[in-house]
Write a protein that holds these residues in place. Structure first.
Motif, mmCIF file in Angstrom:
data_model
loop_
_atom_site.group_PDB
_atom_site.id
_atom_site.type_symbol
_atom_site.label_atom_id
_atom_site.label_comp_id
_atom_site.label_asym_id
_atom_site.label_seq_id
_atom_site.Cartn_x
_atom_site.Cartn_y
_atom_site.Cartn_z
ATOM 1 N N GLY A 29 0.798 -1.216 0.000
ATOM 2 C CA GLY A 29 0.000 0.000 0.000
ATOM 3 C C GLY A 29 0.832 1.269 0.000
ATOM 4 N N ASN A 30 0.134 2.396 0.001
ATOM 5 C CA ASN A 30 0.767 3.703 -0.058
ATOM 6 C C ASN A 30 1.002 4.281 1.328
ATOM 7 O OD1 ASN A 30 0.936 4.115 -2.913
ATOM 8 N ND2 ASN A 30 -1.285 4.408 -2.958
ATOM 9 N N ARG A 31 2.107 4.991 1.470
ATOM 10 C CA ARG A 31 2.372 5.709 2.710
ATOM 11 C C ARG A 31 1.650 7.057 2.710
ATOM 12 N NH1 ARG A 31 4.246 1.346 2.746
ATOM 13 N NH2 ARG A 31 2.169 1.177 3.635
ATOM 14 N N ASN A 32 1.398 7.600 1.505
ATOM 15 C CA ASN A 32 0.698 8.877 1.387
ATOM 16 C C ASN A 32 -0.794 8.628 1.187
ATOM 17 O OD1 ASN A 32 2.980 10.947 1.210
ATOM 18 N ND2 ASN A 32 3.584 9.475 -0.355
ATOM 19 N N ILE A 254 21.479 -2.209 0.807
ATOM 20 C CA ILE A 254 21.939 -0.902 1.281
ATOM 21 C C ILE A 254 21.091 -0.359 2.418
ATOM 22 C CG2 ILE A 254 22.322 1.516 0.622
ATOM 23 C CD1 ILE A 254 22.955 0.503 -2.214
ATOM 24 N N ALA A 255 19.759 -0.446 2.288
ATOM 25 C CA ALA A 255 18.877 0.130 3.303
ATOM 26 C C ALA A 255 18.281 -0.909 4.246
ATOM 27 C CB ALA A 255 17.749 0.920 2.630
ATOM 28 N N GLY A 256 18.462 -2.187 3.925
ATOM 29 C CA GLY A 256 17.940 -3.224 4.811
ATOM 30 C C GLY A 256 16.440 -3.390 4.752
ATOM 31 N N VAL A 257 15.814 -2.958 3.646
ATOM 32 C CA VAL A 257 14.370 -3.123 3.494
ATOM 33 C C VAL A 257 14.077 -3.902 2.215
ATOM 34 C CG1 VAL A 257 13.775 -1.041 4.789
ATOM 35 C CG2 VAL A 257 14.129 -0.889 2.331
ATOM 36 N N ASP A 258 13.036 -4.709 2.269
ATOM 37 C CA ASP A 258 12.642 -5.532 1.132
ATOM 38 C C ASP A 258 11.428 -4.892 0.458
ATOM 39 O OD1 ASP A 258 11.955 -7.417 -0.714
ATOM 40 O OD2 ASP A 258 11.870 -9.097 0.695
ATOM 41 N N ILE A 259 11.625 -4.325 -0.727
ATOM 42 C CA ILE A 259 10.552 -3.628 -1.436
ATOM 43 C C ILE A 259 9.847 -4.546 -2.434
ATOM 44 C CG2 ILE A 259 11.652 -1.379 -1.167
ATOM 45 C CD1 ILE A 259 12.597 -1.574 -4.070
ATOM 46 N N SER A 260 10.188 -5.833 -2.427
ATOM 47 C CA SER A 260 9.642 -6.746 -3.425
ATOM 48 C C SER A 260 8.157 -7.013 -3.241
ATOM 49 C CB SER A 260 10.402 -8.075 -3.403
ATOM 50 O OG SER A 260 10.190 -8.768 -2.183
ATOM 51 N N ASN A 274 18.241 5.902 -10.183
ATOM 52 C CA ASN A 274 19.263 5.992 -9.133
ATOM 53 C C ASN A 274 18.868 5.255 -7.854
ATOM 54 O OD1 ASN A 274 21.632 6.702 -7.801
ATOM 55 N ND2 ASN A 274 20.876 8.713 -7.194
ATOM 56 N N PRO A 275 18.529 3.979 -7.931
ATOM 57 C CA PRO A 275 18.118 3.256 -6.723
ATOM 58 C C PRO A 275 19.211 3.144 -5.669
ATOM 59 C CG PRO A 275 18.467 1.731 -8.542
ATOM 60 C CD PRO A 275 18.510 3.113 -9.124
ATOM 61 N N ASP A 276 20.461 3.057 -6.097
ATOM 62 C CA ASP A 276 21.549 2.932 -5.117
ATOM 63 C C ASP A 276 21.654 4.187 -4.248
ATOM 64 O OD1 ASP A 276 22.109 1.286 -7.586
ATOM 65 O OD2 ASP A 276 23.692 0.504 -6.293
ATOM 66 N N GLY A 277 21.656 5.343 -4.899
ATOM 67 C CA GLY A 277 21.744 6.597 -4.144
ATOM 68 C C GLY A 277 20.532 6.820 -3.266
ATOM 69 N N ARG A 278 19.367 6.482 -3.776
ATOM 70 C CA ARG A 278 18.139 6.674 -3.000
ATOM 71 C C ARG A 278 18.068 5.689 -1.836
ATOM 72 N NH1 ARG A 278 15.078 10.250 -5.894
ATOM 73 N NH2 ARG A 278 15.695 10.448 -8.091
ATOM 74 N N ALA A 279 18.574 4.486 -2.035
ATOM 75 C CA ALA A 279 18.615 3.518 -0.937
ATOM 76 C C ALA A 279 19.567 3.987 0.155
ATOM 77 C CB ALA A 279 19.042 2.153 -1.458
ATOM 78 N N GLN A 290 14.511 9.498 11.038
ATOM 79 C CA GLN A 290 13.677 10.403 10.256
ATOM 80 C C GLN A 290 12.693 9.673 9.356
ATOM 81 O OE1 GLN A 290 15.850 13.632 8.267
ATOM 82 N NE2 GLN A 290 17.644 13.059 9.471
ATOM 83 N N ALA A 291 12.926 8.415 9.103
ATOM 84 C CA ALA A 291 12.042 7.648 8.221
ATOM 85 C C ALA A 291 12.084 6.179 8.618
ATOM 86 C CB ALA A 291 12.469 7.805 6.765
ATOM 87 N N GLN A 292 11.043 5.463 8.222
ATOM 88 C CA GLN A 292 11.002 4.018 8.458
ATOM 89 C C GLN A 292 10.880 3.253 7.159
ATOM 90 O OE1 GLN A 292 7.765 2.726 10.940
ATOM 91 N NE2 GLN A 292 8.606 0.658 11.216
ATOM 92 N N TRP A 293 10.115 3.830 6.226
ATOM 93 C CA TRP A 293 9.869 3.159 4.961
ATOM 94 C C TRP A 293 10.087 4.100 3.785
ATOM 95 C CZ3 TRP A 293 9.701 -1.473 6.616
ATOM 96 C CH2 TRP A 293 8.973 -1.834 7.748
ATOM 97 N N PRO A 294 10.400 3.539 2.622
ATOM 98 C CA PRO A 294 10.444 4.381 1.412
ATOM 99 C C PRO A 294 9.031 4.810 1.053
ATOM 100 C CG PRO A 294 10.674 2.071 0.833
ATOM 101 C CD PRO A 294 10.735 2.133 2.333
#
Length: 314
Positions: A29-32, A254-260, A274-279, A290-294
């Protein structure tokens, strides 16, 4: 220390840390609650075509619903790259809702690909090919990089740090993305084909596509070959899958989260790149509290909002 260097340091830290614990699944689902703002360029392009986002969504959804051959190919390619096919459906729907209009049938992409394949052109800027440009000493650090993704990512960072919007050796360079300056030989746009793949992105992913799908590796000196690959629907699907696979792997390591399990997030990354930089940026925010999820952008938000409808296509 430059921002990129900081992000790389964070990425290295998180990569080591992630090896000691399993990645955390990002909730579906969406965070927003409401859809984030849609860029003005997309709004203007849609108005110019005398259509609407709803109409474009319905068109690409209906085309996917009736093109059983394409759905079969999406499922097959997804299996090869170890991703759920809904991620590819989401990316296709997002691209054809906000960036381009869907053609009436898959064959149209082959026709357009043939038109590009016959042209003679090259990647470059102001009389200098990209191969000549990256041979400059500023790019020497990239020579030790292993793999196409690391190599071209390094070259992109050097462009941003040393050339973008600057005057070097008496020559001024545009304040624009590396891909837009050196990989846009056609004024019509920067991304092409069913998956709307950027030529630079294709060059970054060519190793994994060659290894997984057996397609010939791409070469920056053969611009026509790059465009043939990203315009061919079958090959384009492989590059789409490789892009999504890389994003999932980057966020996990990189971020320790599974977005699959969240197609809206993978669609967002397919859109913004740019997934590497954003991760790495997300890892820093998670570490600081400051954040928990993308979070999804307007493009990924639509995919999650329409997820049940899109899943029914499969």
């Amino acid at each position: 220390m430059r921002f990129t260097a900081c992000m790389l340091a964070i990425a290295t830290f998180c990569l080591s840390a992630s090896q000691s614990f399993a990645a955390t699944d990002v909730p579906r689902g969406n965070r927003n609650v409401e859809q984030p703002a849609i860029p003005g360029a997309s709004v203007r392009r849609t108005k110019a075509g005398r259509t609407s986002f709803d109409a474009k969504f319905e068109k690409v959804r209906d085309l996917l619903a009736t093109d059983k051959q394409l759905i079969s190919k999406i499922k097959s390619v997804s299996r090869a790259y170890g991703i759920a096919p809904i991620h590819m459906v989401g990316a296709i729907v997002g691209e054809h809702t906000y960036n381009v209009d869907a053609y009436d049938r898959l064959q149209s992409y082959y026709v357009k690909a043939a038109a590009y394949a016959g042209n003679s052109f090259q990647f470059g800027y102001d009389g200098e090919t990209v191969a000549e440009f990256v041979a400059r000493p500023q790019f020497s650090e990239c020579g030790a990089k292993k793999g196409a993704y690391a190599l071209w990512s390094c070259r992109e960072r050097v462009w941003d740090n040393d050339f973008r919007g600057k005057s070097v050796g008496g020559k001024s360079y545009p304040n624009n993305r590396f891909s837009a300056v050196f990989f846009q030989p056609f004024f019509a746009g920067q991304t092409f084909g069913l998956g709307q793949i950027n030529p630079l992105t294709a060059l970054m992913l060519t190793d994994i596509v060659a290894k997984t799908s057996g397609y010939e590796r791409l070469d920056e000196n053969n611009a026509a070959g790059v465009y043939e690959a990203i315009m061919d629907p079958d090959v384009s699907l492989a590059y789409m899958a490789a892009s999504i696979r890389h994003s999932i792997d980057a966020y996990k390591s990189i971020a320790g989260v599974d977005i699959s399990t969240n197609p809206g997030v993978t669609a967002t990354l397919y859109n913004v790149g740019n997934p590497d930089g954003r991760a790495a940026a997300l890892a820093a925010k998670i570490q600081s509290g400051q954040a928990q999820w993308p979070e999804e952008n307007y493009y990924g938000w639509l995919v999650n909002d329409k997820l049940s409808e899109l899943e029914s296509l499969l």
